[in-house]
Design a protein around this motif. Structure first.
Motif, PDB file in Angstrom:
ATOM      1  N   GLY A  73       0.781  -1.231   0.000  1.00 49.15           N
ATOM      2  CA  GLY A  73       0.000   0.000   0.000  1.00 49.15           C
ATOM      3  C   GLY A  73       0.807   1.272   0.000  1.00 49.15           C
ATOM      4  N   TYR A  74       2.134   1.145   0.062  1.00 51.00           N
ATOM      5  CA  TYR A  74       2.993   2.336   0.086  1.00 51.00           C
ATOM      6  C   TYR A  74       3.334   2.713  -1.351  1.00 51.00           C
ATOM      7  CZ  TYR A  74       6.503   5.451   2.218  1.00 51.00           C
ATOM      8  OH  TYR A  74       7.229   6.543   2.638  1.00 51.00           O
ATOM      9  N   ASP A  75       2.297   3.126  -2.090  1.00 47.40           N
ATOM     10  CA  ASP A  75       2.447   3.451  -3.503  1.00 47.40           C
ATOM     11  C   ASP A  75       2.315   4.941  -3.774  1.00 47.40           C
ATOM     12  OD1 ASP A  75      -0.207   3.489  -2.803  1.00 47.40           O
ATOM     13  OD2 ASP A  75      -0.914   2.308  -4.499  1.00 47.40           O
ATOM     14  N   VAL A  76       2.155   5.715  -2.721  1.00 41.84           N
ATOM     15  CA  VAL A  76       2.141   7.176  -2.797  1.00 41.84           C
ATOM     16  C   VAL A  76       2.998   7.690  -1.661  1.00 41.84           C
ATOM     17  CG1 VAL A  76      -0.120   7.339  -3.907  1.00 41.84           C
ATOM     18  CG2 VAL A  76       0.030   7.286  -1.402  1.00 41.84           C
ATOM     19  N   THR A  77       3.239   9.002  -1.626  1.00 41.01           N
ATOM     20  CA  THR A  77       4.022   9.552  -0.520  1.00 41.01           C
ATOM     21  C   THR A  77       3.329   9.249   0.791  1.00 41.01           C
ATOM     22  OG1 THR A  77       2.898  11.700  -0.573  1.00 41.01           O
ATOM     23  CG2 THR A  77       4.845  11.428  -1.981  1.00 41.01           C
ATOM     24  N   PHE A  78       4.141   9.211   1.874  1.00 40.89           N
ATOM     25  CA  PHE A  78       3.557   8.870   3.167  1.00 40.89           C
ATOM     26  C   PHE A  78       2.461   9.854   3.553  1.00 40.89           C
ATOM     27  CE2 PHE A  78       3.353   8.810   7.795  1.00 40.89           C
ATOM     28  CZ  PHE A  78       3.179   7.455   8.015  1.00 40.89           C
ATOM     29  N   ALA A  79       2.646  11.132   3.238  1.00 35.52           N
ATOM     30  CA  ALA A  79       1.642  12.138   3.580  1.00 35.52           C
ATOM     31  C   ALA A  79       0.322  11.887   2.871  1.00 35.52           C
ATOM     32  CB  ALA A  79       2.167  13.534   3.244  1.00 35.52           C
TER      33      ALA A  79
ATOM     34  N   THR B 120       9.480   0.828  13.553  1.00 34.08           N
ATOM     35  CA  THR B 120       8.274   0.202  13.017  1.00 34.08           C
ATOM     36  C   THR B 120       6.995   0.790  13.584  1.00 34.08           C
ATOM     37  OG1 THR B 120       8.286  -1.475  14.779  1.00 34.08           O
ATOM     38  CG2 THR B 120       9.517  -1.988  12.763  1.00 34.08           C
ATOM     39  N   THR B 121       7.082   1.873  14.359  1.00 31.84           N
ATOM     40  CA  THR B 121       5.899   2.347  15.082  1.00 31.84           C
ATOM     41  C   THR B 121       5.432   3.752  14.706  1.00 31.84           C
ATOM     42  OG1 THR B 121       7.238   3.237  16.906  1.00 31.84           O
ATOM     43  CG2 THR B 121       6.492   0.939  17.094  1.00 31.84           C
ATOM     44  N   VAL B 122       6.254   4.530  14.041  1.00 33.65           N
ATOM     45  CA  VAL B 122       5.893   5.932  13.804  1.00 33.65           C
ATOM     46  C   VAL B 122       5.276   6.126  12.423  1.00 33.65           C
ATOM     47  CG1 VAL B 122       6.764   8.283  13.660  1.00 33.65           C
ATOM     48  CG2 VAL B 122       7.636   6.748  15.429  1.00 33.65           C
ATOM     49  N   ARG B 123       5.971   5.726  11.375  1.00 33.34           N
ATOM     50  CA  ARG B 123       5.448   5.880  10.003  1.00 33.34           C
ATOM     51  C   ARG B 123       4.687   4.619   9.629  1.00 33.34           C
ATOM     52  NH1 ARG B 123       7.894  10.068   7.122  1.00 33.34           N
ATOM     53  NH2 ARG B 123       7.686   8.984   5.136  1.00 33.34           N
ATOM     54  N   THR B 124       3.407   4.576  10.026  1.00 35.97           N
ATOM     55  CA  THR B 124       2.595   3.383   9.810  1.00 35.97           C
ATOM     56  C   THR B 124       1.261   3.750   9.176  1.00 35.97           C
ATOM     57  OG1 THR B 124       1.545   3.474  11.991  1.00 35.97           O
ATOM     58  CG2 THR B 124       3.643   2.274  11.830  1.00 35.97           C
TER      59      THR B 124
END
Length: 315
Positions: free
Chosen positions: A104-110, A225-229
């Motif tokens: 699912g990480y196919d766009v920027t994190f924002a 593994t806990t912040v950018r989720t």
């Protein structure tokens, strides 16, 4: 990680989907160092971004098995990523692009939707570095059909190393560059070194509560593994993939911080540690790298002389 020192000049701003921080030991040198950092960030983004259709990385991934000629910067970033795959025996591998996208990480994190009901369809084990046909002399790259690169963390760490070195030369003083937890220093450090407040996997932004260390050279990186989720199909996901499965590794550590001779080396080791799980401390000991590993329950393990926690980094 947040870096602090005795009255440095500092600036922070959004970059590469994270926060860039620049500190200089000579306050009058901030403008010169910032110009160098801005140029380095623009260059690495144009070369290695997964989220820009005009980036060299996007063009290489879209070539569908055809060979492409790449710039000197992209060549260096690819060499770094392939070296990371070699020294970690494929645990940190640049061919995870398809696997990361499948999660699912196919766009920027924002731009990620924090809640997505669609199921996760794993891409399976990654092809590995042998699926990358790379002529270094001609700077000609060919990916086997279906293979996609994600230079991700190693490219960001490379940018930190290059920016720190070149900014220190331009500014004529000690410089620290921090790109979202990938940190590199160059030049003469302030007395006592640069004090670094280590991210610990908590949501708090109060650096006074974080453990700190001092560094005078090299690099330091924290992977977590806990912040950018985000959540998808009822699963909580993050961006660190186990190449052997194409899925997330078993969650053992919420953060791993490593000090090394360069930010690239530190980042490679911290990412590898997240994937290795329980095997990580022994691997770090064999490599001789000081590290601080924090389990999901908050238990801290230190290896190779990482100091005991000293709180109060924002000074």
């Amino acid at each position: 990680m947040t870096a602090t020192a005795a009255r440095p000049a500092a600036v922070s701003f959004p970059a590469l989907g994270t926060t860039a921080s620049l500190l200089v030991a000579g306050p009058g040198a901030l403008d010169a160092a910032r110009q160098v950092l801005d140029a380095e960030l623009a260059a690495i983004d144009a070369a290695c971004s997964r989220f820009r259709p005009d980036s060299e990385l996007s063009r290489a991934n879209a070539a569908a098995g055809a060979a492409v000629h790449v710039s000197a910067l992209f060549a260096e970033a690819l060499d770094v990523a392939l070296h990371a795959a070699e020294v970690t025996e494929g645990v940190v591998d640049p061919t995870v692009g398809t696997a990361v996208t499948a999660l699912g990480y196919d766009v920027t994190f924002a731009a990620l939707r924090p809640q997505d009901v669609r199921p996760v369809r794993l891409a399976g084990p990654v092809a590995g570095r042998r699926a990358v046909e790379w002529d270094r002399v001609a700077r000609r790259l060919r990916l086997l059909p279906g293979v996609a690169l994600d230079l991700g963390a190693t490219a960001k760490a490379l940018a930190a190393d290059q920016a720190a070195r070149r900014a220190a030369e331009a500014a004529g003083c000690g410089v620290l560059v921090n790109l979202g937890g990938d940190l590199s220093v160059a030049g003469q450090a302030p007395p006592g070194g640069w004090r670094i407040a280590i991210a610990d996997g908590h949501a708090t932004h109060d650096t006074a509560d974080r453990p700190t260390v001092s560094i005078t050279e090299g690099g330091l990186a924290t992977s977590g593994t806990t912040v950018r989720t985000w959540r998808r199909g009822g699963r909580r996901l993050h961006h660190i993939v186990d190449p052997a499965t194409g899925d997330l590794p078993a969650t053992v550590w919420r953060t791993v911080s490593v000090a090394a001779a360069s930010c690239v080396d530190a980042n490679t080791a911290s990412t590898e540690a997240i994937v290795l799980g329980e095997r990580a401390p022994d691997r770090l000991r064999r490599a001789g790298l000081p590290a601080r590993l924090v389990r999901v329950d908050g238990t801290v393990e230190r290896v190779c002389g990482w100091p005991e926690d000293t709180p109060g980094g924002a000074r």
